[in-house]
Design a protein around this motif. Structure first.
Motif, PDB file in Angstrom:
ATOM      1  N   UNK A 216      19.687 -10.322  18.361  1.00 21.35           N
ATOM      2  CA  UNK A 216      20.315 -11.285  17.440  1.00 21.35           C
ATOM      3  C   UNK A 216      20.005 -12.556  18.006  1.00 21.35           C
ATOM      4  N   UNK A 217      19.850 -13.599  16.873  1.00 21.04           N
ATOM      5  CA  UNK A 217      19.839 -14.962  17.411  1.00 21.04           C
ATOM      6  C   UNK A 217      20.941 -15.559  18.068  1.00 21.04           C
TER       7      UNK A 217
ATOM      8  N   UNK B 226      23.761 -14.319  19.545  1.00 21.24           N
ATOM      9  CA  UNK B 226      24.685 -13.074  19.740  1.00 21.24           C
ATOM     10  C   UNK B 226      26.051 -13.650  20.039  1.00 21.24           C
ATOM     11  N   UNK B 227      26.805 -12.626  19.487  1.00 25.00           N
ATOM     12  CA  UNK B 227      28.507 -12.907  19.577  1.00 25.00           C
ATOM     13  C   UNK B 227      28.708 -12.358  20.980  1.00 25.00           C
ATOM     14  N   UNK B 228      29.371 -13.108  21.829  1.00 18.86           N
ATOM     15  CA  UNK B 228      29.919 -12.566  23.182  1.00 18.86           C
ATOM     16  C   UNK B 228      30.813 -11.161  22.902  1.00 18.86           C
ATOM     17  N   UNK B 229      30.848 -10.264  23.730  1.00 20.00           N
ATOM     18  CA  UNK B 229      31.448  -9.008  23.638  1.00 20.00           C
ATOM     19  C   UNK B 229      31.907  -8.823  25.177  1.00 20.00           C
ATOM     20  N   UNK B 230      32.932  -9.531  25.633  1.00 16.40           N
ATOM     21  CA  UNK B 230      33.251  -9.332  26.892  1.00 16.40           C
ATOM     22  C   UNK B 230      34.067  -7.773  27.064  1.00 16.40           C
ATOM     23  N   UNK B 231      35.001  -7.643  26.145  1.00 16.16           N
ATOM     24  CA  UNK B 231      35.935  -6.744  26.030  1.00 16.16           C
ATOM     25  C   UNK B 231      35.845  -5.904  24.791  1.00 16.16           C
ATOM     26  N   UNK B 232      35.948  -4.815  24.781  1.00 13.46           N
ATOM     27  CA  UNK B 232      35.790  -4.053  23.693  1.00 13.46           C
ATOM     28  C   UNK B 232      36.980  -2.870  23.755  1.00 13.46           C
ATOM     29  N   UNK B 233      37.620  -2.305  22.596  1.00 12.38           N
ATOM     30  CA  UNK B 233      38.589  -1.667  22.732  1.00 12.38           C
ATOM     31  C   UNK B 233      38.046  -0.093  22.511  1.00 12.38           C
TER      32      UNK B 233
ATOM     33  N   UNK C  73      24.508  -5.051  15.542  1.00 12.46           N
ATOM     34  CA  UNK C  73      23.385  -5.906  15.522  1.00 12.46           C
ATOM     35  C   UNK C  73      23.438  -7.266  15.788  1.00 12.46           C
ATOM     36  N   UNK C  74      24.825  -7.748  15.643  1.00 12.72           N
ATOM     37  CA  UNK C  74      24.865  -9.170  16.071  1.00 12.72           C
ATOM     38  C   UNK C  74      25.418  -9.264  17.521  1.00 12.72           C
ATOM     39  N   UNK C  75      25.463  -8.327  18.338  1.00 16.73           N
ATOM     40  CA  UNK C  75      25.867  -8.437  19.781  1.00 16.73           C
ATOM     41  C   UNK C  75      24.556  -8.259  20.666  1.00 16.73           C
ATOM     42  N   UNK C  76      24.442  -9.052  21.513  1.00 19.10           N
ATOM     43  CA  UNK C  76      23.461  -9.130  22.565  1.00 19.10           C
ATOM     44  C   UNK C  76      23.240  -7.727  22.983  1.00 19.10           C
ATOM     45  N   UNK C  77      22.029  -6.979  22.928  1.00 15.86           N
ATOM     46  CA  UNK C  77      21.839  -5.551  23.349  1.00 15.86           C
ATOM     47  C   UNK C  77      22.494  -5.220  24.670  1.00 15.86           C
ATOM     48  N   UNK C  78      22.079  -6.070  25.764  1.00 19.34           N
ATOM     49  CA  UNK C  78      22.521  -5.750  27.183  1.00 19.34           C
ATOM     50  C   UNK C  78      24.043  -5.823  27.159  1.00 19.34           C
ATOM     51  N   UNK C  79      24.461  -6.701  26.521  1.00 17.70           N
ATOM     52  CA  UNK C  79      26.066  -6.812  26.404  1.00 17.70           C
ATOM     53  C   UNK C  79      26.554  -5.867  25.962  1.00 17.70           C
TER      54      UNK C  79
ATOM     55  N   UNK D 270      19.783   2.680  19.958  1.00 19.59           N
ATOM     56  CA  UNK D 270      18.204   2.825  20.252  1.00 19.59           C
ATOM     57  C   UNK D 270      17.605   2.604  19.269  1.00 19.59           C
ATOM     58  N   UNK D 271      18.164   2.875  18.085  1.00 22.74           N
ATOM     59  CA  UNK D 271      17.633   2.671  16.867  1.00 22.74           C
ATOM     60  C   UNK D 271      18.372   1.953  16.013  1.00 22.74           C
ATOM     61  N   UNK D 272      17.792   1.269  15.046  1.00 25.94           N
ATOM     62  CA  UNK D 272      18.819   0.432  13.987  1.00 25.94           C
ATOM     63  C   UNK D 272      18.707   1.331  12.866  1.00 25.94           C
ATOM     64  N   UNK D 273      20.116   1.358  12.440  1.00 20.57           N
ATOM     65  CA  UNK D 273      19.907   2.086  11.111  1.00 20.57           C
ATOM     66  C   UNK D 273      19.179   1.439   9.913  1.00 20.57           C
ATOM     67  N   UNK D 274      18.727   2.284   9.027  1.00 21.60           N
ATOM     68  CA  UNK D 274      17.884   1.724   7.947  1.00 21.60           C
ATOM     69  C   UNK D 274      18.852   1.229   6.867  1.00 21.60           C
ATOM     70  N   UNK D 275      19.979   1.532   6.647  1.00 23.66           N
ATOM     71  CA  UNK D 275      20.881   1.569   5.715  1.00 23.66           C
ATOM     72  C   UNK D 275      22.267   1.693   6.291  1.00 23.66           C
ATOM     73  N   UNK D 276      23.137   0.760   5.678  1.00 23.34           N
ATOM     74  CA  UNK D 276      24.834   0.393   6.410  1.00 23.34           C
ATOM     75  C   UNK D 276      24.881  -0.079   7.476  1.00 23.34           C
ATOM     76  N   UNK D 277      26.020  -0.128   8.151  1.00 25.88           N
ATOM     77  CA  UNK D 277      26.134  -0.620   9.291  1.00 25.88           C
ATOM     78  C   UNK D 277      26.814   0.200  10.397  1.00 25.88           C
ATOM     79  N   UNK D 278      26.765  -0.154  11.678  1.00 24.78           N
ATOM     80  CA  UNK D 278      27.518   0.458  12.768  1.00 24.78           C
ATOM     81  C   UNK D 278      28.480  -0.692  13.323  1.00 24.78           C
ATOM     82  N   UNK D 279      29.668  -0.598  13.507  1.00 27.95           N
ATOM     83  CA  UNK D 279      30.590  -1.446  13.925  1.00 27.95           C
ATOM     84  C   UNK D 279      31.436  -1.152  15.077  1.00 27.95           C
ATOM     85  N   UNK D 280      31.561  -2.199  16.146  1.00 29.51           N
ATOM     86  CA  UNK D 280      32.356  -1.972  17.074  1.00 29.51           C
ATOM     87  C   UNK D 280      33.575  -3.008  17.089  1.00 29.51           C
ATOM     88  N   UNK D 281      34.798  -2.663  17.322  1.00 28.12           N
ATOM     89  CA  UNK D 281      35.817  -3.358  16.905  1.00 28.12           C
ATOM     90  C   UNK D 281      35.530  -4.671  15.763  1.00 28.12           C
ATOM     91  N   UNK D 282      35.136  -3.830  14.708  1.00 25.92           N
ATOM     92  CA  UNK D 282      34.555  -4.768  13.410  1.00 25.92           C
ATOM     93  C   UNK D 282      33.427  -5.722  13.652  1.00 25.92           C
TER      94      UNK D 282
END
Lengths: 156, 757
Positions: free
Chosen positions: B496-497, B499-506, B573-579, B557-569
């Motif tokens: 992502x251009x 990226x949202x920081x994601x230090x902690x996730x539930x 795709x808006x989080x840096x991949x390594x993060x 590893x792949x991006x969805x072609x439709x819809x979205x996958x969210x973690x903690x909402x």
């Protein structure tokens, strides 16, 4: 092998319905060729909606004319593999490249993502996948005209 | 939302503007449009489908301007499906049974427009049914991926990222990006080249006075002027030494620079390659990629350090020689330089011939390496099926093709050098003839002729070596193109251009309307799933039902072609991949161990881990004891495929690896299916430690291993068919029940067979 006992019909929503000899009725039947490239006239399965094989046909010739007509009409609306008869132009010799081609289904243009999307078939045939996954067939690249061959050579 | 104004017609392609204007009534707003590019027989034809507020209008593909329209009413719906790259859109009326009113075909290129049209259509029909105006959306979502778009943004940046602009044919100039950091060294090298080339041009010049002022007068009876001879010979020596020193420094500097450029090129390419998605690696062959990174960067290197340098020297030499020759004797110079255009033409002619040749040789060569890359890892299969002969034959054939291609090219290539030599000889002959003629008429001196002969001896060898640049440039350009093919490839899982920081996730995961398409095959469709933090989900289903794909989507590893996958909402795709991946622990069916010690392998995801942490992870993974039994304990080396360790042992090392990074989300992809029951128990114990308190998604073939799961998700052909715990699902007697029964029967058979023995 004896003629396969089943009847085919088209329902009002335009789908094929298959009735077997035992009286079971299967709606939304899809005919699928087992070897669409290597042996299009051999091996055809009628698949049910949930992906199970309902009927297996060894060769298309065993079908009676009515069945054959229905299956053929369904296949023409389903099978899509334009055969390229001429390459009119390519946007560049480096991929991704846009190819303008004349096919047996009219002229069109598509994007070739990479050379690895060109698959070699026996007898100088080529199968080219575009960026949307549509397959284009070149039955015999040696039989193309000089211009097309010259363009094509650069990608092989 | 697109405002209901006639201006929206403007978004239509030009060729439709006038025709559409003639078929819609004044003030009728077009809400959505879909270009049709196929007719019913699947021939390429143009057509258009329009949706206005109260009707659907279609100009059938290939109908030559015949328009049909359907009034919108309740009970109408649009349904789309696709197969092999062709999509069908059907207008269906729901009466006592569904009736097909019309259908249209288009290639998947227009899928986004089609999805948008369907969405609008549904809204309009709903509005008619309820009598309420269609809800206007505050946010516009991309019809393909459902990502929110900025107001006024027509195309989704995520979906249009696959740009189809081909790289420029002037690929070699793109190497400048890598040469730029060394521009000063390059400039120094160039100036040194200039100086050393100048120095090499001095000796022939000095032969002229030596001949005319010393040797010829001596033959005519004058004594030799020794101081003058000493001066000329001294000049020759100095010039030779100067050329030697300058050439040495120049070659050294430029060789250093080119090696550095080569290193940068390789590391940049590798860095980029590592950033590409699995999809890219799936479509490429290992041998090809290795060849690109190895041979081709090397070839570019040689081109930059040797060929290009020589070429620059040659051009300079020729220019300087020409200037000197003209200053001495313009007429003789003119005759000397006469063959130059012929040679230039010859070079051009051969360039055309060779241009494609080298690229094709490269591809054929990649084919040879591909055979190796295919068979060597699969050697057990080859041997087991006794196909050594066939593989040898395959390799022989690839080599044969390589040979044939080289043979063809060499036919052109071999005639080239001798032709240049022949032209040199002819050139010399011409100079002799014209020189003697001029001397005979007292227009020139013997010294001038000697100098000319000395100069053009070098001159034509230069042209000869210059001709080598033709092939070198072609090879290097081909290599550069193939390198830039990698560098230009945009990862299909883009960073992502902002990226949202994601230090902690539930560890809360929600998937909404997820679809995934692999090539033209739809693997996952309309999937909705919410996973609570700390929950353990068991994914079950036949092989090919999309379980592994779902996991690949969650790992991104792949991006969805439709819809979205969210973690903690948050959309992943808006989080840096390594993060993001830092929060995921993955245990695969086939654990991969890198070459190195066991400790290094365990600490792979966290290289800075202390020894105590490594041991703690190994203990928790029930790997500690067997590691200690190895001769060098944690320092034991393990190979590429973990030779020397059993499947279960390798698996426990990979579990320790996942444990060490302490992820919130844990993914077990058939982690126990490759081992026997005894080992499975060991691994299961290790896994029980691992899953504690983490969101876990486990794929297992053996349903018994999923007993601990909070919920079981049953998948079939890319869709979720059942969700519930074991008892619920058994009570429901659906898919899960049948799967379970089938496995029980299998187990029972195995047990009874065991009893009979």
């Amino acid at each position: 092998m004896s003629k396969i006992e089943f009847t085919l019909a088209r329902n009002r929503s335009g789908r094929l319905v298959c009735t077997l000899a035992d009286g079971s009725v299967h709606a939304n039947i899809t005919p699928v060729r087992a070897f669409p490239l290597a042996a299009p006239n051999e091996g055809l399965a009628l698949m049910s909606q949930d992906g199970h094989e309902i009927v297996w046909v060894d060769t298309l010739d065993e079908l009676n004319p009515d069945q054959r007509a229905l299956i053929d009409s369904e296949l023409t609306g389903r099978e899509f593999m334009p055969e390229i008869s001429r390459l009119n132009s390519v946007s560049s010799f480096a991929t991704p490249s846009t190819w303008s081609v004349t096919t047996n289904r009219g002229t069109t243009a598509f994007v070739l993502k990479g050379e690895e999307d060109i698959r070699r078939l026996p007898n100088n045939g080529l199968l080219i996948a575009d960026n949307h996954g549509i397959l284009y067939l070149i039955a015999d690249r040696k039989a193309l005209d000089r211009h097309s061959r010259k363009l094509l050579e650069r990608f092989l | 939302m697109i405002s209901a104004s006639p201006s929206s017609i403007l978004t239509l392609p030009d060729r439709w503007q006038t025709e559409v204007a003639a078929h819609i009534s004044a003030g009728e707003a077009i809400l959505a449009s879909l270009e049709l590019d196929l007719d019913h027989r699947l021939h390429f034809q143009q057509g258009l489908l329009l949706l206005s507020e109260n009707r659907l209008l279609a100009c059938e593909a290939g109908s030559q301007g015949v328009w049909k329209s359907w009034e919108l009413r309740t009970g109408l719906r649009l349904q789309h499906h696709d197969h092999a790259g062709v999509a069908t859109l059907e207008l269906i009326a729901q009466e006592d049974e569904p009736v097909l009113l019309a259908s249209w075909r288009y290639t998947l290129e227009h899928n986004v427009a089609a999805l948008r049209l369907i969405e609008k259509f549904d809204k309009q029909v709903d509005a008619i049914a309820t009598g309420l105006p269609p809800e206007t959306e505050e946010f516009v979502a991309c019809p393909t991926c459902k990502a929110l778009l900025e107001p006024g943004q027509e195309e989704c940046p995520i979906c249009t990222r696959e740009l189809h602009t081909p790289p420029s044919t002037w690929t070699l100039f793109r190497l400048w990006r890598f040469a730029r950091p060394y521009r000063w060294q390059l400039l120094t090298g160039f100036l040194l080249t200039l100086a050393s080339t100048g120095a090499t041009l001095v000796p022939p010049y000095l032969t002229m006075p030596l001949m005319d002022e010393v040797l010829i007068p001596f033959q005519n009876g004058k004594p030799i002027d020794w101081p003058l001879v000493g001066m000329y010979l001294g000049g020759l020596t100095v010039a030779a030494l100067l050329a030697w020193v300058l050439g040495w420094i120049r070659t050294y500097i430029l060789a250093l620079v080119s090696e550095r450029i080569g290193r940068d090129l390789r590391t940049t390419t590798y860095d980029h390659l590592m950033g590409l998605s699995l999809e890219y690696f799936g479509g490429k062959r290992t041998g090809d990629l290795i060849a690109r990174l190895g041979n081709e960067t090397d070839r570019i290197n040689v081109f930059l350090s040797l060929d290009l340098l020589n070429f620059a020297t040659d051009v300079l030499m020729i220019t300087m020689t020409a200037v000197i020759l003209f200053s001495i004797n313009p007429w003789l110079a003119l005759v000397t330089l006469l063959p130059l255009p012929f040679i230039a033409w010859l070079i051009h002619f051969v360039r055309e011939k060779l241009r494609t040749g080298f690229e094709r040789i490269d591809r054929v060569w990649a084919e040879v390496t591909n055979v190796l890359a295919d068979t060597i890892p699969g050697i057990r299969v080859v041997k087991a099926f006794a196909q050594e002969k066939r593989e040898a034959e395959r390799f022989r054939e690839a080599n044969q093709r390589n040979l044939a291609m080289n043979d063809r090219l060499n036919k052109t290539w071999s005639v080239f050098s001798p032709t240049v030599t022949l032209l040199t000889e002819i050139g010399l002959l011409v100079v002799w003839v014209f020189g003697i003629w001029q001397i005979a008429h007292n227009n020139s001196t013997v010294g001038v002729l000697t100098a000319f002969l000395a100069y053009i001896g070098r001159f034509y060898t230069r042209l000869d070596s210059m001709s080598r640049i033709v092939s070198a440039t072609q090879r290097a350009a081909a290599a550069t193109k193939r390198i830039f093919d990698i560098l230009d490839h945009v990862s299909s899982v883009p960073q992502p251009v902002n990226p949202r920081p994601m230090p902690q996730v539930t560890g809360q995961i929600s998937m909404h309307d997820v679809g995934f398409r692999y090539g033209n095959r739809s693997v996952i469709r309309n999937l909705d799933l919410d996973i609570q933090p700390g929950e353990m989900i068991g994914l079950v289903g036949h092989s090919g039902s999309g379980k592994s794909t779902l996991v690949n989507l969650i790992c991104r590893f792949y991006d969805v072609t439709q819809g979205s996958v969210r973690i903690d909402g948050v959309d992943i795709r808006s989080i840096a991949i390594a993060d993001y991946r830092r929060h995921i622990g993955l245990v695969l069916q086939e654990p991969f161990l890198f070459f190195g010690t066991i400790a290094e392998n365990i600490a792979y995801g966290k290289p800075e881990a202390t020894r105590a942490e490594i041991i703690a992870a190994a203990r928790a993974a029930h790997a500690h004891e067997f590691i200690l039994r190895l001769p060098q304990g944690y320092d034991s080396l393990v190979g590429e495929r973990g030779q020397g360790l059993s499947g279960g042992e390798r698996q426990r090392i990979s579990i320790a690896r996942a444990l060490l990074i302490n992820p919130r989300i844990l993914i077990l992809d058939e982690a126990t299916s490759a081992v026997d029951t005894e080992t499975e128990k060991e691994i299961q114990k290790a896994l029980d430690n691992l899953v504690l308190g983490r969101t876990t998604i486990a794929i297992a073939h053996r349903l018994s291993t999923l007993r601990k799961a909070d919920r079981l998700v049953v998948m079939d052909r890319g869709q979720i068919v059942e969700i519930g715990n074991h008892d619920d699902l058994m009570a429901r007697e659906g898919h899960y029940y049948r799967l379970y029964q089938a496995q029980q029967r299998n187990n029972a058979e195995i047990v009874s067979e065991g009893d009979n023995e």
